[in-house]
Design a protein around this motif. Structure first.
Motif, PDB file in Angstrom:
ATOM      1  N   THR A 385       4.512   6.748 -19.505  1.00 38.38           N
ATOM      2  CA  THR A 385       3.732   7.587 -18.594  1.00 38.38           C
ATOM      3  C   THR A 385       3.139   6.790 -17.447  1.00 38.38           C
ATOM      4  OG1 THR A 385       3.175   8.805 -20.577  1.00 38.38           O
ATOM      5  CG2 THR A 385       2.023   9.447 -18.578  1.00 38.38           C
ATOM      6  N   ILE A 386       2.822   5.524 -17.662  1.00 37.81           N
ATOM      7  CA  ILE A 386       2.143   4.765 -16.611  1.00 37.81           C
ATOM      8  C   ILE A 386       3.042   3.711 -15.958  1.00 37.81           C
ATOM      9  CG2 ILE A 386       0.145   3.297 -16.087  1.00 37.81           C
ATOM     10  CD1 ILE A 386      -1.361   4.862 -18.195  1.00 37.81           C
ATOM     11  N   LEU A 387       3.584   2.803 -16.758  1.00 38.91           N
ATOM     12  CA  LEU A 387       4.278   1.658 -16.146  1.00 38.91           C
ATOM     13  C   LEU A 387       5.628   2.019 -15.533  1.00 38.91           C
ATOM     14  CD1 LEU A 387       3.367  -1.090 -18.780  1.00 38.91           C
ATOM     15  CD2 LEU A 387       2.238  -0.578 -16.623  1.00 38.91           C
ATOM     16  N   LEU A 388       6.411   2.868 -16.204  1.00 36.27           N
ATOM     17  CA  LEU A 388       7.728   3.212 -15.654  1.00 36.27           C
ATOM     18  C   LEU A 388       7.634   3.935 -14.301  1.00 36.27           C
ATOM     19  CD1 LEU A 388      10.005   4.285 -18.655  1.00 36.27           C
ATOM     20  CD2 LEU A 388      10.157   2.207 -17.286  1.00 36.27           C
ATOM     21  N   PRO A 389       6.764   4.961 -14.150  1.00 37.05           N
ATOM     22  CA  PRO A 389       6.649   5.590 -12.831  1.00 37.05           C
ATOM     23  C   PRO A 389       6.243   4.576 -11.757  1.00 37.05           C
ATOM     24  CG  PRO A 389       5.543   6.934 -14.473  1.00 37.05           C
ATOM     25  CD  PRO A 389       5.956   5.669 -15.164  1.00 37.05           C
ATOM     26  N   PHE A 390       5.318   3.716 -12.099  1.00 39.19           N
ATOM     27  CA  PHE A 390       4.864   2.668 -11.199  1.00 39.19           C
ATOM     28  C   PHE A 390       6.043   1.806 -10.728  1.00 39.19           C
ATOM     29  CE2 PHE A 390       1.559  -0.351  -9.965  1.00 39.19           C
ATOM     30  CZ  PHE A 390       0.495   0.521  -9.775  1.00 39.19           C
ATOM     31  N   GLY A 391       6.829   1.354 -11.704  1.00 37.22           N
ATOM     32  CA  GLY A 391       7.999   0.530 -11.398  1.00 37.22           C
ATOM     33  C   GLY A 391       8.994   1.286 -10.534  1.00 37.22           C
ATOM     34  N   GLY A 392       9.199   2.553 -10.858  1.00 32.96           N
ATOM     35  CA  GLY A 392      10.150   3.372 -10.107  1.00 32.96           C
ATOM     36  C   GLY A 392       9.740   3.525  -8.653  1.00 32.96           C
ATOM     37  N   ILE A 393       8.461   3.812  -8.425  1.00 32.79           N
ATOM     38  CA  ILE A 393       7.962   4.001  -7.059  1.00 32.79           C
ATOM     39  C   ILE A 393       8.147   2.716  -6.253  1.00 32.79           C
ATOM     40  CG2 ILE A 393       5.863   4.313  -5.662  1.00 32.79           C
ATOM     41  CD1 ILE A 393       4.819   6.199  -7.863  1.00 32.79           C
ATOM     42  N   PHE A 394       7.701   1.600  -6.806  1.00 31.04           N
ATOM     43  CA  PHE A 394       7.728   0.369  -6.016  1.00 31.04           C
ATOM     44  C   PHE A 394       9.130  -0.209  -5.823  1.00 31.04           C
ATOM     45  CE2 PHE A 394       3.197   0.698  -6.738  1.00 31.04           C
ATOM     46  CZ  PHE A 394       2.718   0.399  -5.469  1.00 31.04           C
ATOM     47  N   THR A 395      10.015   0.030  -6.789  1.00 23.83           N
ATOM     48  CA  THR A 395      11.394  -0.432  -6.597  1.00 23.83           C
ATOM     49  C   THR A 395      12.021   0.313  -5.425  1.00 23.83           C
ATOM     50  OG1 THR A 395      11.548  -0.758  -8.974  1.00 23.83           O
ATOM     51  CG2 THR A 395      13.607  -0.813  -7.758  1.00 23.83           C
ATOM     52  N   SER A 396      11.772   1.618  -5.388  1.00 29.75           N
ATOM     53  CA  SER A 396      12.308   2.441  -4.312  1.00 29.75           C
ATOM     54  C   SER A 396      11.709   2.007  -2.964  1.00 29.75           C
ATOM     55  CB  SER A 396      11.970   3.898  -4.640  1.00 29.75           C
ATOM     56  OG  SER A 396      12.420   4.736  -3.659  1.00 29.75           O
ATOM     57  N   LEU A 397      10.405   1.775  -2.935  1.00 25.04           N
ATOM     58  CA  LEU A 397       9.759   1.322  -1.690  1.00 25.04           C
ATOM     59  C   LEU A 397      10.298  -0.049  -1.268  1.00 25.04           C
ATOM     60  CD1 LEU A 397       6.029   2.331  -2.367  1.00 25.04           C
ATOM     61  CD2 LEU A 397       7.654   3.451  -0.833  1.00 25.04           C
ATOM     62  N   PHE A 398      10.548  -0.903  -2.242  1.00 23.05           N
ATOM     63  CA  PHE A 398      11.033  -2.251  -1.924  1.00 23.05           C
ATOM     64  C   PHE A 398      12.370  -2.185  -1.188  1.00 23.05           C
ATOM     65  CE2 PHE A 398      13.670  -5.938  -3.022  1.00 23.05           C
ATOM     66  CZ  PHE A 398      12.890  -6.970  -2.510  1.00 23.05           C
ATOM     67  N   VAL A 399      13.301  -1.430  -1.752  1.00 22.42           N
ATOM     68  CA  VAL A 399      14.616  -1.360  -1.103  1.00 22.42           C
ATOM     69  C   VAL A 399      14.516  -0.589   0.211  1.00 22.42           C
ATOM     70  CG1 VAL A 399      17.019  -0.614  -1.383  1.00 22.42           C
ATOM     71  CG2 VAL A 399      15.793  -1.581  -3.312  1.00 22.42           C
ATOM     72  N   GLY A 400      13.702   0.465   0.235  1.00 23.69           N
ATOM     73  CA  GLY A 400      13.578   1.294   1.434  1.00 23.69           C
ATOM     74  C   GLY A 400      12.913   0.593   2.609  1.00 23.69           C
ATOM     75  N   TRP A 401      11.830  -0.115   2.344  1.00 20.52           N
ATOM     76  CA  TRP A 401      11.040  -0.688   3.437  1.00 20.52           C
ATOM     77  C   TRP A 401      11.252  -2.179   3.649  1.00 20.52           C
ATOM     78  CZ3 TRP A 401       8.430   2.366   6.776  1.00 20.52           C
ATOM     79  CH2 TRP A 401       8.117   3.658   6.365  1.00 20.52           C
ATOM     80  N   ARG A 402      11.444  -2.915   2.536  1.00 20.27           N
ATOM     81  CA  ARG A 402      11.387  -4.364   2.665  1.00 20.27           C
ATOM     82  C   ARG A 402      12.776  -5.002   2.837  1.00 20.27           C
ATOM     83  NH1 ARG A 402       8.554  -9.596   2.594  1.00 20.27           N
ATOM     84  NH2 ARG A 402      10.486 -10.674   3.013  1.00 20.27           N
ATOM     85  N   LEU A 403      13.750  -4.471   2.113  1.00 19.72           N
ATOM     86  CA  LEU A 403      15.052  -5.123   2.106  1.00 19.72           C
ATOM     87  C   LEU A 403      15.772  -4.910   3.438  1.00 19.72           C
ATOM     88  CD1 LEU A 403      16.318  -6.744  -0.178  1.00 19.72           C
ATOM     89  CD2 LEU A 403      17.668  -4.754  -0.780  1.00 19.72           C
ATOM     90  N   ASP A 404      16.473  -5.950   3.881  1.00 22.88           N
ATOM     91  CA  ASP A 404      17.228  -5.881   5.123  1.00 22.88           C
ATOM     92  C   ASP A 404      18.305  -4.784   5.045  1.00 22.88           C
ATOM     93  OD1 ASP A 404      18.606  -6.400   7.404  1.00 22.88           O
ATOM     94  OD2 ASP A 404      18.669  -8.584   7.111  1.00 22.88           O
ATOM     95  N   LYS A 405      18.360  -3.957   6.078  1.00 20.35           N
ATOM     96  CA  LYS A 405      19.335  -2.850   6.057  1.00 20.35           C
ATOM     97  C   LYS A 405      20.771  -3.353   5.946  1.00 20.35           C
ATOM     98  CE  LYS A 405      16.911   0.729   8.613  1.00 20.35           C
ATOM     99  NZ  LYS A 405      15.838  -0.134   9.147  1.00 20.35           N
ATOM    100  N   LYS A 406      20.987  -4.542   6.516  1.00 19.31           N
ATOM    101  CA  LYS A 406      22.354  -5.102   6.456  1.00 19.31           C
ATOM    102  C   LYS A 406      22.771  -5.360   5.012  1.00 19.31           C
ATOM    103  CE  LYS A 406      22.168  -7.803  10.575  1.00 19.31           C
ATOM    104  NZ  LYS A 406      21.356  -8.984  10.602  1.00 19.31           N
ATOM    105  N   VAL A 407      21.798  -5.832   4.223  1.00 21.04           N
ATOM    106  CA  VAL A 407      22.072  -6.101   2.809  1.00 21.04           C
ATOM    107  C   VAL A 407      22.446  -4.793   2.105  1.00 21.04           C
ATOM    108  CG1 VAL A 407      21.000  -6.764   0.625  1.00 21.04           C
ATOM    109  CG2 VAL A 407      20.586  -8.123   2.682  1.00 21.04           C
ATOM    110  N   ILE A 408      21.666  -3.768   2.368  1.00 17.87           N
ATOM    111  CA  ILE A 408      21.928  -2.471   1.734  1.00 17.87           C
ATOM    112  C   ILE A 408      23.320  -1.989   2.124  1.00 17.87           C
ATOM    113  CG2 ILE A 408      21.160  -0.070   1.545  1.00 17.87           C
ATOM    114  CD1 ILE A 408      18.357  -0.989   2.238  1.00 17.87           C
TER     115      ILE A 408
END
Ligand code: TRP
Length: 448
Positions: A385-408
């Motif tokens: 209920t707590i840790l998995l949603p947290f991980g899911g949100i931030f993993t998505s934000l990491f790839v969406g905002w932080r990772l270089d688009k070229k890498v994606i």
């Protein structure tokens, strides 16, 4: 294997079987059919399919991108892709979440093995429905037997994982998963051939939107993420062993479709038989360990069906546990620079202690509670209920905002015959849609 060579999955089929092995677990077999039946059947199924395709697959691809780009365990993956930032905390969160899930998951895998053993020794047939409750309660509250079985499960998993990605995880998954599919189909056909089987199919499939609450819809989103093993770096770790011949979007779609099929077929295997014998669907662990033994015992050749069912359940649970275990092993091996075998011995000892504590919380430790929950329930609540949603949100934000688009872009298109063009739409989903959906679900489940 030379030093520095982390190993990899040898074949695409192996990749598929191992990742499907992680995804298909206890979540598919008892949780999904029940949720579907209680939340308006086909109405729930539609929401679930939307959640899988709009959020599950994109989130899975995001984990795959992180894993295959870095070829590292989940902590070092973030260190490599975002050096000298705090993003590596997300990797640590994954290892911790995986550790906590393992501590209660191994207990239930132990139960499946115990039920497999007693059905194989023919001592699971011939009781009345009430007696099956007693059998289950006596078993889980016993201080020794469940412990013995969870230790056995940890040793089996430790041995498989210690043999490496290719010789351990991949080889076992390639044997066990096809076996699981065959058992599922045989058991499903048998269940549908029982008198009045359509009643069970009706419970599952009739479209009744009035039974689908907002709560149920949020449940479908949570179930999709849990069932696909998302949110704690499980698939980051597995995809760090992918070679460049794996097409990420295609593989993620295949996994999601097989996982969905197994979930639906599990319902087809369970409910027609249940309704045919006039029994009521019951929630969670109770269904699989208290109600189904009684169903089998009333069927012709009952112990044969029971053995097949518990073999299936054990395979599903074991291959999922293997993936949780591997997240931690790959981290420990690479962080502390020790051999896989040694890492497996150390981690098995730790899991055995933690698993025993959570197992005992059904018996001698049942009075020890944290905010009114037993240790087992606390591990479950904290992680799912707590840790998995947290991980899911931030993993998505990491790839969406932080990772270089070229890498994606590169990762999405390696070895893909169809150029993946919808990258802008994909990034929009990672930046906004997925985090907002998980956040809504999170707030809702906390308030409830
Ligand atoms: N997906 C598995 C199931 O359905 C459980 C599981 C394995 C899991 N690894 C995970 C859930 C990682 C969340 C995260 O039972």
């Amino acid at each position: 294997m030379t030093k520095g060579d982390r190993g990899h999955f040898a074949t695409k089929f192996g990749v598929l079987m191992a990742t499907v092995g992680s995804a298909v677990g206890l979540g598919n077999i008892w949780r999904f059919p029940y949720q579907m039946g209680m939340n308006g059947g086909a109405a729930f199924l539609i929401v679930y399919i939307l959640a899988v395709f709009l959020m599950g697959i994109p989130a899975m691809v995001a984990e795959f991108i992180i894993g295959r780009e870095s070829h590292k365990n989940t902590v070092d993956a973030f260190n490599t892709l975002a050096p000298c930032t705090r993003w590596n905390l997300l990797g640590y969160l994954g290892v911790i979440t995986g550790g906590i899930i393992s501590c209660y998951y191994c207990v239930v895998v132990g139960w499946t093995l115990y039920y497999l053993c007693i059905s194989a020794s023919n001592s699971l047939v011939g009781y009345s429905p009430e007696q099956y409750n007693v059998v289950f309660n006596n078993f889980v509250t016993n201080p020794y037997i469940p412990t013995l079985f969870l230790v056995l499960v940890i040793v089996i998993t430790g041995v498989i994982v210690s043999r490496g990605v290719q010789n351990g995880i991949e080889r076992m998954s390639k044997i066990m998963m096809p076996m699981l599919f065959i058992l599922l189909i045989v058991l499903g056909i048998n269940s549908c051939m029982m008198p009045n089987a359509f009643q069970g199919l009706k419970f599952m499939f009739v479209y009744d939107a009035s039974k689908l609450t907002f709560d149920g819809a949020m449940g479908a989103v949570g179930q999709a993420f849990y069932s696909l093993s998302l949110g704690m770096g499980c698939l980051i770790t597995y995809s760090s062993y992918f070679k460049d011949n794996v097409d990420l979007p295609k593989t993620a779609s295949q996994i999601a479709i097989v996982d969905l099929l197994v979930a639906v077929l599990s319902g087809v295997m369970i409910f027609p038989a249940l309704f045919s014998l006039g029994m009521q669907p019951d929630e969670g662990a109770g269904l699989v360990f208290k109600v189904l033994p009684s169903v089998f015992s009333q069927m012709a050749l009952g112990s044969v069906w029971a053995i097949m069912f518990y073999v299936l359940l054990f395979i599903a649970a074991l291959t999922s546990f293997m993936s949780l275990y591997e997240v931690i092993i790959s981290f420990v091996v690479e962080k502390f620079n020790i051999t896989r075998v040694r890492a497996c011995i150390i981690m098995s000892a730790i899991f055995a202690v933690m698993g025993t504590i959570s197992s005992l919380s059904f018996g001698v430790l049942s009075d020890f509670t944290i905010f009114g929950n037993t240790i087992f329930d606390t591990f479950d609540y904290l992680s799912t209920t707590i840790l998995l949603p947290f991980g899911g949100i931030f993993t998505s934000l990491f790839v969406g905002w932080r990772l270089d688009k070229k890498v994606i872009n590169t990762q999405l298109n390696i070895n893909s015959p169809f150029k993946f063009k919808a990258i802008k739409v994909y990034i929009f989903f990672l930046r906004f849609i997925i985090p907002i959906a998980i956040l809504t679900m999170f707030v809702f489940s906390i308030v409830n």
